[in-house]
Write a protein that holds these residues in place. Structure first.
Motif, PDB file in Angstrom:
ATOM      1  N   ASN A  49       0.835  -1.196   0.000  1.00 54.84           N
ATOM      2  CA  ASN A  49       0.000   0.000   0.000  1.00 54.84           C
ATOM      3  C   ASN A  49       0.875   1.253   0.000  1.00 54.84           C
ATOM      4  O   ASN A  49       1.638   1.484   0.930  1.00 54.84           O
ATOM      5  N   SER A  51       0.942   5.060   0.355  1.00 53.57           N
ATOM      6  CA  SER A  51       0.082   6.162   0.779  1.00 53.57           C
ATOM      7  C   SER A  51       0.914   7.431   0.898  1.00 53.57           C
ATOM      8  O   SER A  51       2.126   7.391   1.077  1.00 53.57           O
ATOM      9  N   LEU A  72      -5.815  -1.338  -6.171  1.00 50.30           N
ATOM     10  CA  LEU A  72      -6.969  -0.715  -5.509  1.00 50.30           C
ATOM     11  C   LEU A  72      -6.529   0.691  -5.153  1.00 50.30           C
ATOM     12  O   LEU A  72      -5.356   0.897  -4.833  1.00 50.30           O
ATOM     13  N   TRP A  77      -4.140   6.912  -1.341  1.00 49.10           N
ATOM     14  CA  TRP A  77      -3.338   5.689  -1.373  1.00 49.10           C
ATOM     15  C   TRP A  77      -3.664   4.855  -2.599  1.00 49.10           C
ATOM     16  O   TRP A  77      -4.742   4.993  -3.185  1.00 49.10           O
ATOM     17  N   SER A  79      -3.047   0.687  -3.612  1.00 53.76           N
ATOM     18  CA  SER A  79      -2.557  -0.593  -3.121  1.00 53.76           C
ATOM     19  C   SER A  79      -2.299  -1.491  -4.328  1.00 53.76           C
ATOM     20  O   SER A  79      -3.139  -1.602  -5.213  1.00 53.76           O
TER      21      SER A  79
HETATM   22  C1  LIG Z   1      -3.850   1.950   2.461  1.00 55.90           C
HETATM   23  O1  LIG Z   1      -3.365   2.884   3.420  1.00 55.90           O
HETATM   24  C2  LIG Z   1      -4.291   3.928   3.722  1.00 55.90           C
HETATM   25  C3  LIG Z   1      -3.561   4.922   4.615  1.00 55.90           C
HETATM   26  O2  LIG Z   1      -2.973   4.309   5.708  1.00 55.90           O
HETATM   27  C4  LIG Z   1      -5.533   3.327   4.359  1.00 55.90           C
HETATM   28  O3  LIG Z   1      -6.447   4.328   4.659  1.00 55.90           O
HETATM   29  C5  LIG Z   1      -6.135   2.327   3.386  1.00 55.90           C
HETATM   30  O4  LIG Z   1      -7.262   1.690   3.954  1.00 55.90           O
HETATM   31  C6  LIG Z   1      -5.121   1.292   2.975  1.00 55.90           C
HETATM   32  N1  LIG Z   1      -5.674   0.454   1.933  1.00 55.90           N
HETATM   33  C7  LIG Z   1      -5.645  -0.868   1.959  1.00 55.90           C
HETATM   34  C8  LIG Z   1      -6.253  -1.591   0.788  1.00 55.90           C
HETATM   35  O5  LIG Z   1      -5.130  -1.472   2.874  1.00 55.90           O
END
Ligand SMILES: *[C@@H]1O[C@H](CO)[C@@H](O)[C@H](O)[C@H]1NC(C)=O
Ligand SMILES: *[C@@H]1O[C@H](CO)[C@@H](O)[C@H](O)[C@H]1NC(C)=O
Length: 253
Positions: A49, A51, A72, A77, A79
């Motif tokens: 991920n 971000s 995604l 962010w 992923s």
């Molecule tokens: C990726 O990181 C962001 C920020 O920390 C978070 O909000 C998001 O849910 C994460 N996405 C996934 C698919 O884990």
């Protein structure tokens, strides 16, 4: 629709960025790629991920030798799925450019192989001392391995291979001397291994054997030593001397 909206927002922020370029250059932003380190079984996939501090003006870009799968994304962010990880060590780097400035973050992806087996030899009693020997078969990475012996539930030895430098899959043999005492007789002896990987620990143990008095003749003992030595090139035999050297080296660092 979502991406059109995002693009519209991006253009708006982009023009804002151009208009106020001097001020924006000073604004720090961060980029994070998580997990920073991850261990997977060979052939498996992993999600990373990337971000960044909002707003996400431009899509991050990912550089890696690994094969990509799905993506995604959310407000700040993206992923990425990386497929079929086979290399012992790989990296992936995510970079984000904002107002002409590029920042990046790197993640390390390693593979691991839990032991194909853990075998505790029947204890050998010679001169009032048991020789306990446990074989851990086909394990990688060896320097993440910890091997313990337990007798009747009590910990009697703990060997960490953190100083082991070899990069290949190996067989590890841990040998431990234990005095024969009446109270240990018929106690179950087990050999436990654990692999301490980034973000997780995997572990298992051998079938138990009991400490029974088995007096080997000197001839069969000699044979046992020879058979171990014959495998010498393939086996990593651990002893107190190795661990002392390792710890001495660690304390120098
Ligand atoms: C990726 O990181 C962001 C920020 O920390 C978070 O909000 C998001 O849910 C994460 N996405 C996934 C698919 O884990
Ligand atoms: C490890 O042990 C297994 C089972 O005893 C043996 O077949 C194999 O050749 C050994 N491999 C190495 C690399 O030592």
């Amino acid at each position: 629709m979502g991406s059109a909206l995002l693009l519209g927002l991006g253009l708006w922020l982009g023009s804002f960025g151009l208009g106020a370029a001097g001020a924006r250059e000073q604004v720090p932003f961060w980029v994070r790629l998580s997990p920073e380190q991850v261990a997977v079984l060979p052939g498996h996939s992993v999600w990373l991920n990337c971000s960044t501090s909002c707003p996400l003006v431009e899509k991050p870009s990912l550089q890696t030798q690994l094969q990509r799968g799905q993506t995604l994304s959310g407000p700040c962010w993206v992923s990425y799925e990386l497929l079929d990880v086979r290399a012992r060590n790989s990296t992936a780097s995510c970079s984000v450019t904002r107002a002409g400035e590029t920042r990046g973050a790197t993640a390390r992806i390693t593979t691991y192989k839990p032991p194909g087996g853990v075998v505790l030899e029947p204890p050998v009693l010679v001169g009032g001392v048991y020789t306990l020997r446990c074989h851990i078969i086909h394990v990688f990475p060896v320097n993440s391995l910890v091997v313990t012996l337990r007798l009747g539930g009590r910990l009697i030895s703990h060997d960490s291979l953190e100083c082991f430098e070899g990069q290949n899959m190996a067989n590890v043999t841990v040998t431990h001397q234990w005095p024969a005492r009446p109270r240990d007789l018929w106690q179950p002896l087990t050999c436990h291994w654990s692999l301490h990987l980034p973000g997780r620990v995997v572990h298992s143990s051998s079938a138990p054997v009991t400490l029974a008095v088995i007096a080997w003749s000197s001839q069969s003992k000699a044979l046992a030593c020879t058979s171990i030595a014959a495998l010498g090139g393939l086996l990593l035999a651990l002893g107190g001397a190795y661990l002392r050297r390792c710890l001495a080296r660690k304390s120098q660092m």
